[in-house]
Scaffold this active site. Structure first.
Site, mmCIF file in Angstrom:
data_model
loop_
_atom_site.group_PDB
_atom_site.id
_atom_site.type_symbol
_atom_site.label_atom_id
_atom_site.label_comp_id
_atom_site.label_asym_id
_atom_site.label_seq_id
_atom_site.Cartn_x
_atom_site.Cartn_y
_atom_site.Cartn_z
ATOM 1 N N GLY A 1 1.146 -1.289 0.173
ATOM 2 C CA GLY A 1 -0.316 -0.038 -0.395
ATOM 3 C C GLY A 1 1.131 0.605 -0.679
ATOM 4 N N ALA A 35 -3.910 15.301 -34.243
ATOM 5 C CA ALA A 35 -3.076 15.944 -33.711
ATOM 6 C C ALA A 35 -2.626 17.394 -33.300
ATOM 7 C CB ALA A 35 -1.748 14.472 -33.528
#
Lengths: 844, 563
Positions: free
Chosen positions: B219, B462
């Site tokens: 974690g 793009a």
């Protein structure tokens, strides 16, 4: 009254020429008032017209010219005493069949002469400097020289397309190509260079030697032919005088060459060479020639017109060479006395006249320790040819060249000697290489010689250039202009007595290559920063710097062409001045993005042997028998370097605390604090204390104080500092956040690491970077292309066995195994292009 | 080998457990318990003599961390101690420590024993200065319980994070922790969550940087993942030949038992993996010293908080410097590559460019530089890699960087040479639509000064994405080599003149019409066509003008970027 007018005009002319020569630079001569300049403007055309008509005036003019020459050459070295007469019609448009520095050089003169220029270029050179400088540009093909700069069809088309009236071939490429000259003649385009018959006469080694003999030029005594038995060999050797060199006529390179100092060695040499001649070449002939020990390479510049007039423009000392390429040249030579000079000059001129030579040319001599000189060859261009460029041409058409060169034999003497030298010194570097990398990569270099074209690799052919800045500097003549005039059919303007030696000029050839490997293996890359040392403050107006280059910031140095960056020339009243200026110029030359040979050049020009003039063609291998290692620091220099690095580091640290307009920065008083720093150089750690006030840093190293002050401009590539009162220019090549600093100091770059005392004390805990096991990894030592790969994965190779061959800039390098092992993997194949450090083969 | 290292990595923890079990075993014997009591009493009485003495003793204990033996072990691993790291990172004598006396509160497994209490616990926290600028730092101490995170440890970190938020100063975390303090159980987990929450709250308020200098697993990895920048140390451990820092959710053993994959710790979560493959880490440095010195350098680029402007440092590089090399950098053949870094270094102050993620999604270049002393963020397509096209990874890389710049008032300079988005099933299945949208979103949303230079290709969608005029670009330039079009000539002609003859002729016409900057320039989509060598001069001038730019997006709770 007439006389007075004449005298006045004379005076104005003196200034006038100086003015014209300076190309509009602000005249520094205080005596030239603006009024006089006005008068000059009106007077000059009259004078010029007069000068053309009156033969008497012409001689006066010459006198005048040399009066002004001294001032002129001094202000800007690239101004010439020769006045370009705009009314002397030459050509409207010239095509320059070359690239790079020489193309730019020719274009510069053409511009002065008011001639339009046409550049040719390959795809790779589309944005090159010579293309931008020229009025027109024509693309003649792809990057490979054989498809572009050697592509006669395309160049002929370009000539037709642009309507150029003449072609300047530069050097290398097509400059000595008879076929090209013939095709130009067919199209009625003038070839700016010697006539075809001169190229032919001088191109053939046997013929050139015969002509030279006939013209009473000293040639190397020798014999070429069938020698019956050892005793005959001894007899011949006796006639020539020891030492002699014996070898098979047909053998090229240094192969099978024997040097005999007495009868016994001659017999042995005979046995060896005749055996080899018969077995290897099927040709019994032997070559026995006088062997010249420690020769100097000195060449004479000649200038001849189409009317049978010829001049010699003094000599150039070109002994400092590596792999037969000149590294440092100077004019005049320290070695020649006026008598020898005149004798050499006169012989050179008589040779030029004998072959009805026109244009500028170079006659090469070897000079021995007794000042005996021997004709080596005449380069039908201005200077010796670009050996490498030629080679490529030959590789393209091996058969044709073979026929042309036929059984070349007689004066291949120098070739052998120098190839031998090349091999020797390469062996030396090989040793170094092994030592350095602990038997990692054994690097063998060999000149790329195609079996069928062996004769073409003639070490007496030197890559070189049409014009010689140093000769121009000391004589004040613009050789390119002279060539163009001569090609148009004008007579020479000068008499032999008009040719002065004014001052001293030194030329350093700045190459994109790594001098630590065999005195220079090519390097490629993009010039991310490039700054020529042209704006140096001149202590004396008579000292100056000239840089002939064909590149600029942003240019690419590619594998396709010669790796020369520029010819850096300094000029001074005396040799000392010129050398001093050269040091300064080299220190101020900014070249980033490619490896360059500045370190080697700078070491040569300060080496005691060079400074005293004690040089020969063996200078480099003799001075650096284990290869070039860069500058060796004295204790004092080391202190200077450490202090400079520490000061630079501290200056950068202080700067990084200077935030503008940020009120949230706590102001820590940093002035006058003594900092302790640890500087690492060559694995030695030096502890030093540094304090500063303003821009002045006081560094204490081992009890010695060093004061360093400077501007500390961290953006500038140059780092001018004053260390203990002495001005030095360092260059900061690298400065990282983790304290690594690379400084170029006295030409050589040194890697240092500056850490705070705390960081240094903690760095002992840092894990050692494990060095790569280089014995089982083969990396390319230079950028180039893979010619052949001799192994495949799974093969077992023996130590020293060839693994692959990399070709770069016409040099083939054989990569060998450092140990006996099995090949784990092969990462390249024939035809690949590889970069420096690329992995080639892994061994197990 | 992996097991061995994992064990060694948690040696502190195991030692702790061993001690506690020993105590547990001793409790039944009354005599022993009594003597313990007596010893405690003695301690109490002696310490009662002088508070001052106790303070000094505790301080000394705090400074000693896990003790000489563990410090030596830490050094042997090629790692510095938590305090050494802090000292190197901050200006000399500037560190102000918090919570030196905090101890863990665990009473299970004998953890309450005196010898299991370390003043300051397994983390050093405080504030200090880097080049005179305020920063909050925590540095986990591997020599104390393997740097494991206890409730107290988390509390210390939270404290400095809270204060950093209050005053507006960046937080730097030096991570070197074996994971949760197992003895504390859920308290440790709670501690993680407290930190995560603060990471999220601080996100976009103050810059947060994580430097992983040891293990970071389970974690714990989510704290670095939530911060703005994650750096790693790649120094090879001399004994076992592996990186000193690694990040993973589960270690090699669990991986083996779950997916039956054989993988080393380094392959799974080493510096190389995260900087080149996963894109989790933004950069890796050689060793601790190198990393900390570089971090100091990096810190100088960042503003202290979202209320502070991008820092301006004294600059020696002339603002109007011409860069002649740029005039020739774009090759004539539009298929030939060049290095975008040459352009970036050419225009930046002193050629200095701190590249972020240099080894990940190399078809886009992002990083920090300075223009006339002021920090700017630079985004550029890299024609050298995959022609500079946009794909999933490069879009995400670019988007995150643009959002950081926007959050912290750093102007964005974009260099465009993009042939479009990368086609193919791998990209489509991977969700290029969703990921490409992130970059578009980031540029569109950004309100900082945005300057765009189209160096060559700006094709298709793009073009729109790369900080075009349409996305509120402030100044958009084109170089003479620019080609703004829907697609390259060949593809376009195949569509427009499908099935017709004279394709070559049509192609030439298309090139003539579209393969140049004019179509965009006549419509005002680029503001000017500039000589490349003047780019630096222009950008410096524009930044000066745009320094007072004020723009805000409509009110919203928060935007909904397509994640």
């Amino acid at each position: 009254l007439g006389l007075v007018w004449y005298r006045d005009t004379f005076q104005y002319l003196v200034h006038g020429i100086a003015l014209i020569g300076r190309e509009g630079n602000t005249p520094q001569n205080a005596s030239v008032t603006s009024k006089k300049r006005d008068v000059l403007v009106s007077a000059a055309p009259t004078v010029m017209a007069l000068y053309r008509r009156s033969a008497a005036f012409q001689s006066v003019f010459h006198a005048v010219k040399h009066v002004c020459l001294k001032q002129n050459c001094a202000v800007r070295i690239c101004s010439y005493s020769t006045v370009i007469d705009q009314n002397e019609k030459t050509f409207d448009k010239i095509l320059i069949a070359n690239r790079g520095e020489i193309a730019c050089r020719v274009i510069k003169t053409c511009k002065k002469m008011g001639i339009k220029t046409v550049a040719v270029h390959s795809d790779a050179d589309a944005s090159a400097v010579h293309v931008k400088m020229a009025d027109e540009a024509v693309c003649v093909g792809p990057a490979l020289t054989s498809k572009s700069y050697l592509n006669m069809d395309a160049i002929m088309d370009a000539i037709k397309l642009t309507g150029a009236q003449a072609v300047h071939p530069g050097y290398g490429f097509l400059s000595e190509n008879k076929e090209f000259a013939r095709r130009l003649a067919l199209e009625k385009v003038t070839f700016i260079g010697p006539d075809t018959h001169a190229i032919q006469a001088m191109g053939d080694k046997i013929e050139s030697k015969l002509i030279a003999k006939a013209a009473k030029v000293n040639t190397i005594p020798g014999f070429d032919g069938v020698v019956k038995d050892p005793e005959e060999a001894v007899k011949i050797a006796g006639e020539i005088g020891y030492p002699v060199m014996i070898k098979a006529s047909a053998g090229g390179g240094g192969k099978g060459m024997r040097i005999a100092w007495n009868d016994e060695e001659t017999r042995e040499g005979f046995r060896f060479s005749s055996q080899e001649a018969a077995s290897s070449f099927g040709d019994d002939r032997l070559l026995i020639e006088k062997f010249i020990d420690n020769p100097r390479h000195i060449e004479i510049q000649v200038l001849a017109d189409k009317h049978g007039n010829a001049l010699w423009l003094n000599e150039r000392e070109c002994s400092i060479q590596r792999r037969n390429q000149k590294v440092v040249e100077e004019a005049p030579s320290t070695y020649l006395d006026p008598e020898t000079r005149r004798a050499m000059g006169e012989q050179a001129v008589s040779l030029a006249k004998a072959v009805k030579y026109s244009s500028a040319g170079t006659v090469e001599f070897l000079v021995d320790s007794q000042k005996n000189f021997y004709f080596l060859e005449m380069n039908t261009r201005l200077q010796a040819s670009g050996g490498d460029v030629e080679l490529e041409e030959f590789v393209e058409k091996p058969v044709e060249r073979d026929e042309e060169r036929g059984d070349v034999c007689s004066s291949r003497f120098f070739e052998d000697q120098s190839s031998c030298r090349v091999l020797d010194h390469l062996k030396g570097s090989d040793r170094t290489c092994r030592k350095a990398s602990e038997k990692s990569i054994a690097l063998h270099c060999r000149i790329s010689i195609h079996p069928s074209v062996r004769p073409s690799v003639h070490p007496s052919i030197h890559p070189s250039n049409v014009e010689h800045p140093i000769t121009e500097c000391i004589t004040g003549l613009d050789l390119v202009q002279q060539m163009i005039r001569i090609a148009k059919g004008y007579k020479l303007l000068h008499q032999q007595t008009d040719i002065p030696i004014n001052g001293w000029a030194i030329e350093s050839r700045v190459y994109a290559e790594d001098p630590y490997k065999s005195f220079g293996l090519p390097s490629i890359g993009r010039l991310s920063q490039y700054q020529e040392p042209l704006d140096l403050v001149n202590v004396s107006a008579l000292v100056s710097v000239r840089v002939d280059s064909g590149i600029q910031e942003g240019s690419d140095i590619s594998i396709y062409y010669d790796p020369m960056i520029s010819k850096l020339v300094t000029y001074g009243k005396s040799r000392e001045e010129a050398l001093k200026k050269m040091e300064e110029a080299l220190d101020n030359y900014v070249i980033r993005g490619v490896t360059h040979n500045i370190s080697l050049l700078r070491e040569i020009i300060v080496h005691p042997r060079f400074v005293s003039g004690d040089i020969s063609t063996k200078f480099l291998p003799e001075v650096y028998p284990d290869g070039f290692k860069g500058h060796i620091l004295t204790a004092g220099e080391k202190r200077e370097l450490l202090a400079a690095a520490a000061a630079l580091h501290t200056a950068a640290q202080l700067r990084s605390q200077r935030f503008l307009g940020d009120l949230r920065v706590s102001s820590v008083p940093v002035e006058s604090r003594v900092l302790e720093l640890c500087v690492e150089l060559d694995k030695d750690v030096h502890i030093l204390a540094i304090s500063h006030s303003g821009n002045k840093f006081t560094v204490e190293i081992d009890g010695e104080k060093v004061e360093v002050s400077g501007e500390w401009n961290l953006a500038s590539a140059l780092l001018p500092v004053t260390i203990n009162g002495q001005d030095r220019t360092l260059q900061c090549l690298l400065r990282t956040a983790s304290g690594d600093i690379t400084l170029q100091y006295l030409g050589t770059s040194f890697k240092l690491r500056v850490l705070s005392k705390l960081a240094a004390s903690l760095s002992k805990h840092m894990p050692e970077k494990l060095p790569e096991d280089t014995s089982s990894i083969l990396r390319s030592p230079m950028p180039g292309s893979v010619v052949a790969v001799a192994v495949k994965a799974g093969d077992t190779v023996a130590e020293g066995q060839e693994i692959c061959v990399i070709e770069a800039m016409k040099m083939q390098n054989s990569m060998t195994a450092a140990k006996t092992a099995k090949v784990k993997s092969v990462h390249c194949k024939a035809g690949d292009t590889v970069g420096e450090g690329d992995l080639l083969v892994e061994l197990e | 080998m992996a097991t061995y290292t994992l064990m060694r990595g948690t040696v502190g923890l195991l030692n702790g457990l061993k001690c506690s079990f020993k105590n547990v075993g001793q409790i039944p014997y009354g005599a022993v318990a009594q003597s313990k009591l007596l010893r405690g009493a003695r301690c109490y009485s002696s310490s009662h003599l002088s508070v001052q003495e106790r303070i000094e003793k505790k301080r000394a204990a705090a400074l000693a961390g896990g003790g000489l033996q563990r410090i030596t072990a830490q050094h042997k691993r090629g790692k510095l101690t938590a305090r050494e790291r802090v000292e190197l990172l901050l200006d000399a004598d500037s560190f102000v420590e918090f919570d030196m006396f905090v101890e863990h509160r665990c009473s299970d497994f004998g953890m309450e024993a005196d010898h299991n209490k370390y003043p300051g616990d397994s983390v050093v926290t405080g504030q200090g200065r880097i080049n005179g600028r305020l920063v909050y730092v925590f540095s986990q101490d591997f020599t104390v319980f393997g740097g494991s995170l206890s409730g107290a440890h988390a509390q210390k970190i939270c404290k400095i994070m809270d204060q950093a938020m209050l005053v507006g100063a960046p937080v730097i975390g030096l991570n070197d922790s074996g994971g949760a303090r197992i003895q504390e159980g859920v308290e440790s987990l709670a501690g993680y969550a407290d930190i995560f929450l603060r990471n999220v709250m601080a996100s976009g308020v103050v810059p947060q940087i994580s430097l992983i200098m040891g293990p970071c697993a389970g974690g714990a990895v989510y704290s670095p993942a939530l911060t703005d920048f994650t750096f790693m140390v790649k120094a090879t451990d001399a004994d076992v030949l592996q990186d000193t820092s690694y990040l993973f959710i589960t270690g090699p053993d669990v991986v083996k038992s779950v997916t039956n994959e054989d993988v080393t710790q380094e392959e799974l979560g080493g510096a190389k993996t995260h900087t080149a493959v996963s894109g989790v880490a933004h950069r890796a440095f050689e060793n601790d010293i190198d990393a900390l010195l570089n971090l100091r350098d990096f810190f100088n680029f960042l503003p202290l908080s979202n209320k502070d402007p991008a820092p301006v440092i004294e600059c020696h590089d002339p603002r109007d410097r011409l860069v002649p090399g740029l005039d020739t950098i774009v090759p004539f053949e539009s298929t030939k590559a060049y290095d975008m870094l040459d352009i970036v270094q050419g225009i930046a102050d002193e050629r200095e460019f701190f590249e972020i993620m240099p080894n990940y999604a190399k078809n886009i270049v992002v990083g920090f530089a300075r223009m006339n002393g002021r920090t700017v963020g630079i985004v550029g397509n890299q024609p050298k890699v995959a022609s500079g096209c946009l794909d999933i990874n490069s879009s995400v890389k670019g988007a995150r960087f643009v959002r950081f710049c926007d959050a912290f008032n750093i102007p964005i300079i974009t260099f465009v040479d993009v042939p479009g988005f990368l086609p193919g099933t791998a990209q489509e299945y991977g969700g290029i639509i969703r990921h490409g949208a992130k970059l578009l979103y980031a540029f569109a949303e950004a309100t900082v000064p945005k300057i765009t230079v189209i160096t060559r290709k700006a094709y298709g969608g793009a073009y729109d994405v790369m900080s075009s005029k349409h996305l509120r670009g402030d100044v958009n330039y084109a170089w003479p080599t620019a080609e703004v079009a829907v697609m390259g000539a060949k593809g376009a002609v195949q569509i427009i003149f499908r099935g017709k003859e004279n394709q070559a002729e049509a192609e030439a016409e298309y090139v003539e019409k579209f393969a140049n900057p004019f179509p965009a320039a006549v419509r005002g989509f680029v503001d000017d066509i500039i000589q490349p060598s003047t780019t630096r001069k222009r950008i410096c001038r524009d930044l000066e003008v745009l320094a007072s730019k004020k723009q805000s997006n409509p009110w919203k709770k928060h935007a909904n970027i397509p994640l």
